[in-house]
Structures are given as C-alpha cells and as structure tokens.
Design a protein around this motif. Structure first.
Motif, PDB file in Angstrom:
ATOM      1  N   PRO A  83     -26.616  26.037 -46.390  1.00  0.00           N
ATOM      2  CA  PRO A  83     -26.693  25.909 -44.854  1.00  0.00           C
ATOM      3  C   PRO A  83     -27.331  25.945 -43.438  1.00  0.00           C
ATOM      4  O   PRO A  83     -27.799  25.707 -42.830  1.00  0.00           O
ATOM      5  CB  PRO A  83     -25.875  27.054 -44.890  1.00  0.00           C
ATOM      6  CG  PRO A  83     -25.263  27.424 -46.739  1.00  0.00           C
ATOM      7  CD  PRO A  83     -26.632  26.902 -47.005  1.00  0.00           C
ATOM      8  N   VAL A  84     -29.064  25.771 -44.112  1.00  0.00           N
ATOM      9  CA  VAL A  84     -29.671  26.621 -43.684  1.00  0.00           C
ATOM     10  C   VAL A  84     -30.839  25.280 -43.485  1.00  0.00           C
ATOM     11  O   VAL A  84     -31.368  24.721 -42.199  1.00  0.00           O
ATOM     12  CB  VAL A  84     -30.999  27.151 -44.241  1.00  0.00           C
ATOM     13  CG1 VAL A  84     -32.632  27.076 -43.857  1.00  0.00           C
ATOM     14  CG2 VAL A  84     -30.435  28.095 -44.290  1.00  0.00           C
ATOM     15  N   ALA A  85     -30.288  24.435 -44.099  1.00  0.00           N
ATOM     16  CA  ALA A  85     -30.470  23.187 -43.890  1.00  0.00           C
ATOM     17  C   ALA A  85     -29.656  22.235 -42.630  1.00  0.00           C
ATOM     18  O   ALA A  85     -30.097  21.502 -42.123  1.00  0.00           O
ATOM     19  CB  ALA A  85     -30.437  21.793 -45.337  1.00  0.00           C
ATOM     20  N   MET A  86     -28.421  22.851 -42.418  1.00  0.00           N
ATOM     21  CA  MET A  86     -27.716  22.008 -41.759  1.00  0.00           C
ATOM     22  C   MET A  86     -27.711  22.900 -40.294  1.00  0.00           C
ATOM     23  O   MET A  86     -27.317  21.629 -39.481  1.00  0.00           O
ATOM     24  CB  MET A  86     -26.627  22.780 -42.273  1.00  0.00           C
ATOM     25  CG  MET A  86     -26.394  21.537 -43.344  1.00  0.00           C
ATOM     26  SD  MET A  86     -26.011  19.294 -43.549  1.00  0.00           S
ATOM     27  CE  MET A  86     -25.001  19.978 -42.314  1.00  0.00           C
ATOM     28  N   THR A 101     -27.408  15.786 -46.201  1.00  0.00           N
ATOM     29  CA  THR A 101     -28.843  16.503 -45.616  1.00  0.00           C
ATOM     30  C   THR A 101     -27.972  17.581 -46.845  1.00  0.00           C
ATOM     31  O   THR A 101     -29.745  17.581 -47.538  1.00  0.00           O
ATOM     32  CB  THR A 101     -28.395  17.447 -44.705  1.00  0.00           C
ATOM     33  OG1 THR A 101     -28.286  16.802 -43.084  1.00  0.00           O
ATOM     34  CG2 THR A 101     -29.171  18.873 -44.647  1.00  0.00           C
ATOM     35  N   PHE A 102     -27.318  16.756 -47.524  1.00  0.00           N
ATOM     36  CA  PHE A 102     -27.380  17.991 -49.164  1.00  0.00           C
ATOM     37  C   PHE A 102     -28.425  16.267 -49.795  1.00  0.00           C
ATOM     38  O   PHE A 102     -28.487  17.462 -50.356  1.00  0.00           O
ATOM     39  CB  PHE A 102     -25.938  17.857 -49.570  1.00  0.00           C
ATOM     40  CG  PHE A 102     -25.635  18.041 -50.746  1.00  0.00           C
ATOM     41  CD1 PHE A 102     -25.466  19.291 -50.767  1.00  0.00           C
ATOM     42  CD2 PHE A 102     -25.075  16.921 -51.879  1.00  0.00           C
ATOM     43  CE1 PHE A 102     -25.352  19.593 -52.142  1.00  0.00           C
ATOM     44  CE2 PHE A 102     -25.335  17.556 -53.410  1.00  0.00           C
ATOM     45  CZ  PHE A 102     -25.058  18.957 -53.220  1.00  0.00           C
ATOM     46  N   VAL A 103     -27.893  15.651 -49.988  1.00  0.00           N
ATOM     47  CA  VAL A 103     -28.612  14.645 -50.646  1.00  0.00           C
ATOM     48  C   VAL A 103     -29.873  14.724 -50.475  1.00  0.00           C
ATOM     49  O   VAL A 103     -30.889  14.838 -51.629  1.00  0.00           O
ATOM     50  CB  VAL A 103     -28.861  13.261 -50.651  1.00  0.00           C
ATOM     51  CG1 VAL A 103     -29.567  12.042 -51.042  1.00  0.00           C
ATOM     52  CG2 VAL A 103     -27.228  12.918 -51.089  1.00  0.00           C
ATOM     53  N   VAL A 104     -31.137  15.285 -49.422  1.00  0.00           N
ATOM     54  CA  VAL A 104     -32.361  14.880 -48.793  1.00  0.00           C
ATOM     55  C   VAL A 104     -32.723  16.828 -49.336  1.00  0.00           C
ATOM     56  O   VAL A 104     -33.731  16.577 -50.374  1.00  0.00           O
ATOM     57  CB  VAL A 104     -32.147  15.378 -47.767  1.00  0.00           C
ATOM     58  CG1 VAL A 104     -33.989  15.396 -47.005  1.00  0.00           C
ATOM     59  CG2 VAL A 104     -32.354  13.753 -47.196  1.00  0.00           C
ATOM     60  N   LEU A 137     -35.534  24.026 -45.873  1.00  0.00           N
ATOM     61  CA  LEU A 137     -36.171  23.942 -44.238  1.00  0.00           C
ATOM     62  C   LEU A 137     -36.937  22.585 -44.495  1.00  0.00           C
ATOM     63  O   LEU A 137     -37.338  21.892 -43.202  1.00  0.00           O
ATOM     64  CB  LEU A 137     -37.392  25.245 -44.666  1.00  0.00           C
ATOM     65  CG  LEU A 137     -36.831  26.262 -43.841  1.00  0.00           C
ATOM     66  CD1 LEU A 137     -38.190  27.344 -44.311  1.00  0.00           C
ATOM     67  CD2 LEU A 137     -36.160  26.424 -43.197  1.00  0.00           C
ATOM     68  N   TYR A 138     -37.377  21.570 -45.801  1.00  0.00           N
ATOM     69  CA  TYR A 138     -37.552  20.196 -45.943  1.00  0.00           C
ATOM     70  C   TYR A 138     -36.690  19.229 -44.995  1.00  0.00           C
ATOM     71  O   TYR A 138     -36.935  19.023 -44.578  1.00  0.00           O
ATOM     72  CB  TYR A 138     -38.228  20.380 -47.268  1.00  0.00           C
ATOM     73  CG  TYR A 138     -39.926  20.524 -47.363  1.00  0.00           C
ATOM     74  CD1 TYR A 138     -41.024  20.397 -46.365  1.00  0.00           C
ATOM     75  CD2 TYR A 138     -40.500  20.806 -48.948  1.00  0.00           C
ATOM     76  CE1 TYR A 138     -42.343  20.692 -46.652  1.00  0.00           C
ATOM     77  CE2 TYR A 138     -41.519  21.024 -48.887  1.00  0.00           C
ATOM     78  CZ  TYR A 138     -42.432  21.165 -48.317  1.00  0.00           C
ATOM     79  OH  TYR A 138     -44.386  21.520 -48.431  1.00  0.00           O
ATOM     80  N   ALA A 139     -35.733  19.920 -45.961  1.00  0.00           N
ATOM     81  CA  ALA A 139     -34.794  19.374 -45.700  1.00  0.00           C
ATOM     82  C   ALA A 139     -34.201  19.619 -44.506  1.00  0.00           C
ATOM     83  O   ALA A 139     -34.158  17.860 -43.451  1.00  0.00           O
ATOM     84  CB  ALA A 139     -33.722  19.267 -46.644  1.00  0.00           C
TER      85      ALA A 139
END
Length: 163
Positions: A83-86, A101-104, A137-139
């Motif tokens: 969820p942080v990536a979102m 975003t999930f794939v990345v 965070l990268y994603a």
C-alpha cells in the motif's frame, strides 16, 4: 501451523503456494491497498505505518518458527508494504494503476536492487519488513515518474491536436 501468528504471516496460507509464493501471497495486498485508498490521507499514512510496525514482530516470530530467515512463505511483509507504493499515485484506485504498481513492486522485491538487499540483512522482523518497504518506495517513485511523463505527453498531444 501450530502457531496463531503463522496465519497472518503466511497471508492466511497463500504464502504456502508451491510456486511464486511471494507473488501469490502478495495478492492480499491489492484489496488492502484498495481499502486504504478510500480513507483520508491522514488515515492512510497512519494505518500504513501501524501495519508496517505490527508486521515486524509477527514476521520475526514466523521467521523463528521457519528457520530464522526471511522465508519465502512469510508474505505479511509484502502485504503491508505494497500500500505504501500506492500512496499519492495518480488515479490510485484505477485497476491498471493497481496492477501496474503491483507488478513493479514485485519486480523490485524479487530483484532486490541496492539498498533493498542491504536492508534485508538487518536483523529479524525489521529487515524482513523494511526491505519490502524500500521496494515499495522504489515502485512508488517509478510509477510517480511514469504517471507524470504520461500526463505530460498526453497534454502535449492534446495541445497539438487542437491546432
């Protein structure tokens, strides 16, 4: 699974998948992210932080039970980090944004570019969870960059079409 903490740590059994256990177990992150994105910014940040902190001891206990390492069956770290990536994404609840975003995120988690691998070496549940946080965070950064570039290209294309 004699220990109660093994259920959330293994994604309620999804992390026990014989193939791609990290990805299969991480699928629970999608509805969690979807739900969090429906909350206010303050709640999203607070809940994401609380989930990350709560996952550390659970992942540690599961790690101890499974041999003292970041065992592939432990997927709670991926579930709470995704969820942080979102957070802050353009159109975050759009299915393509979630899927992309999930794939990345999974690619960064699987390939472990620096400093993801170095963070993973931290002891216990801290390392287990923080490496996934860095991957998230990268994603987040890559998807943010992608969405800004796409928006710029779209605006440029619309400007040229109107002439």
């Amino acid at each position: 699974m004699e220990a109660l903490w093994m259920w959330p740590a293994t994604g309620f059994g999804l992390g026990l998948s014989p193939w791609a256990s990290g990805t299969v177990g991480s699928l629970l992150a999608l509805p969690l992210a979807w739900w969090l994105l429906g909350r206010s910014r303050r709640w999203r940040l607070g809940l994401a932080a609380a989930l990350l902190v709560a996952a550390m001891p659970l992942c540690q206990l599961a790690s101890d039970t499974l041999g003292g390492k970041d065992d592939g069956r432990i997927v709670l770290d991926e579930i709470v980090a995704f969820p942080v990536a979102m957070l802050g994404q353009a159109a975050p609840r759009h299915p393509l944004t979630l899927a992309g975003t999930f794939v990345v995120f999974r690619l960064f988690d699987a390939t472990k570019p620096p400093p993801v691998r170095q963070v993973e070496a931290m002891p216990g549940g801290i390392g287990i969870v923080l490496d996934d946080l860095v991957a998230a965070l990268y994603a987040w950064a890559l998807m943010r960059l992608f969405s800004r570039l796409a928006a710029r290209l779209w605006r440029r294309g619309r400007g040229e079409a109107g002439r």
